[in-house]
Enzyme design. Structure first.
Site, PDB file in Angstrom:
ATOM      1  N   CYS A  74      35.486  54.306  33.880  1.00 47.99           N
ATOM      2  CA  CYS A  74      35.478  53.325  32.787  1.00 47.99           C
ATOM      3  C   CYS A  74      34.813  52.030  33.249  1.00 47.99           C
ATOM      4  O   CYS A  74      35.183  51.476  34.283  1.00 47.99           O
ATOM      5  CB  CYS A  74      36.907  53.057  32.335  1.00 47.99           C
ATOM      6  SG  CYS A  74      37.063  51.673  31.193  1.00 47.99           S
ATOM      7  N   CYS A  77      37.305  49.210  33.781  1.00 52.65           N
ATOM      8  CA  CYS A  77      38.054  49.316  35.043  1.00 52.65           C
ATOM      9  C   CYS A  77      37.183  48.904  36.222  1.00 52.65           C
ATOM     10  O   CYS A  77      37.664  48.274  37.174  1.00 52.65           O
ATOM     11  CB  CYS A  77      38.564  50.740  35.236  1.00 52.65           C
ATOM     12  SG  CYS A  77      39.686  51.298  33.923  1.00 52.65           S
TER      13      CYS A  77
END
Length: 218
Positions: A74, A77
């Site tokens: 992600c 992230c």
């Protein structure tokens, strides 16, 4: 007139739904983790012959900063990981390690995450660091303004990613003191891309009491 009323009603209902989705009213509230709960978590190294150990090994002597990664692929992230890595020189100066845990190994996702996070990474197969009560954000995240803001900030920072792996279980960041000092900071994501404040992390880290050999025996 009837169709007009139906149309206005539908628009009104959509507006109310959008408004409610952008409040915290329907977000599941995190339950704070106890130190004893975290200490007993089984983690695995990511070597070819993995070693299983209790999580308390990570912070027993010098405390630790630990990121529970929602999904390594992600881009949100990865942006948060880069934020934490910006603290690494100061953490090294203070003698406090920085770690991450992931909940699964998918293809090369962990390896591809490492340019953004240069600390050690461990596997939490039972997803304990994401509890005690796992919280999920599903498709409501797509209409939350905070998520769009977080996404724009990450895109603007040059971060990119993919859709590999499970990404609905929300992650977080912990600052844990040495020995039985306890949890000094517990940040639980409330939505996708909800980053911890790096200054809050540093403030918590400065409270860690490093254990000397003498204090470790006492």
């Amino acid at each position: 007139m009837g169709m007009w009323s139906i149309g206005v009603g539908a628009v009104g209902a959509a507006a109310v739904a959008l408004l409610l989705a952008n409040t915290d009213m329907f977000l599941s509230k995190p339950r704070k983790a106890a130190l004893e709960y975290l200490e007993d978590i089984d983690l695995k190294t990511l070597e070819k012959e993995p070693r299983t150990f209790k999580a308390k090994e990570l912070w027993e002597k010098n405390g630790a900063v630990i990121m529970a990664v929602r999904r390594p692929g992600c881009f949100l992230c990865r942006a948060e990981a880069a934020d934490l890595m910006s603290l690494k020189p100061k953490l090294d100066e203070l003698g406090v390690p920085l770690y991450a845990v992931v909940k699964e190994q998918v293809k090369r996702e962990v390896e591809d995450f490492q340019p953004y996070f240069k600390g050690e990474i461990f596997l939490d197969e039972k997803k304990k660091f994401y509890g005690p009560e796992r919280r999920k954000m599903m498709f409501m995240g797509l209409i939350r303004l905070g998520v769009w803001y977080n996404s724009f900030r990450a895109w603007n920072g040059g971060f990119s990613g993919n859709l590999e792996g499970e990404g609905f279980i929300l992650g977080g960041v912990f600052v844990i003191g040495s020995g039985k000092q306890g949890i000094l900071l517990e940040h639980r994501e409330k939505e996708f891309g909800d980053r911890v404040n790096p200054l809050s992390v540093l403030e918590a880290v400065k409270k860690i009491k490093l254990q000397t050999p003498a204090s470790g025996r006492s």
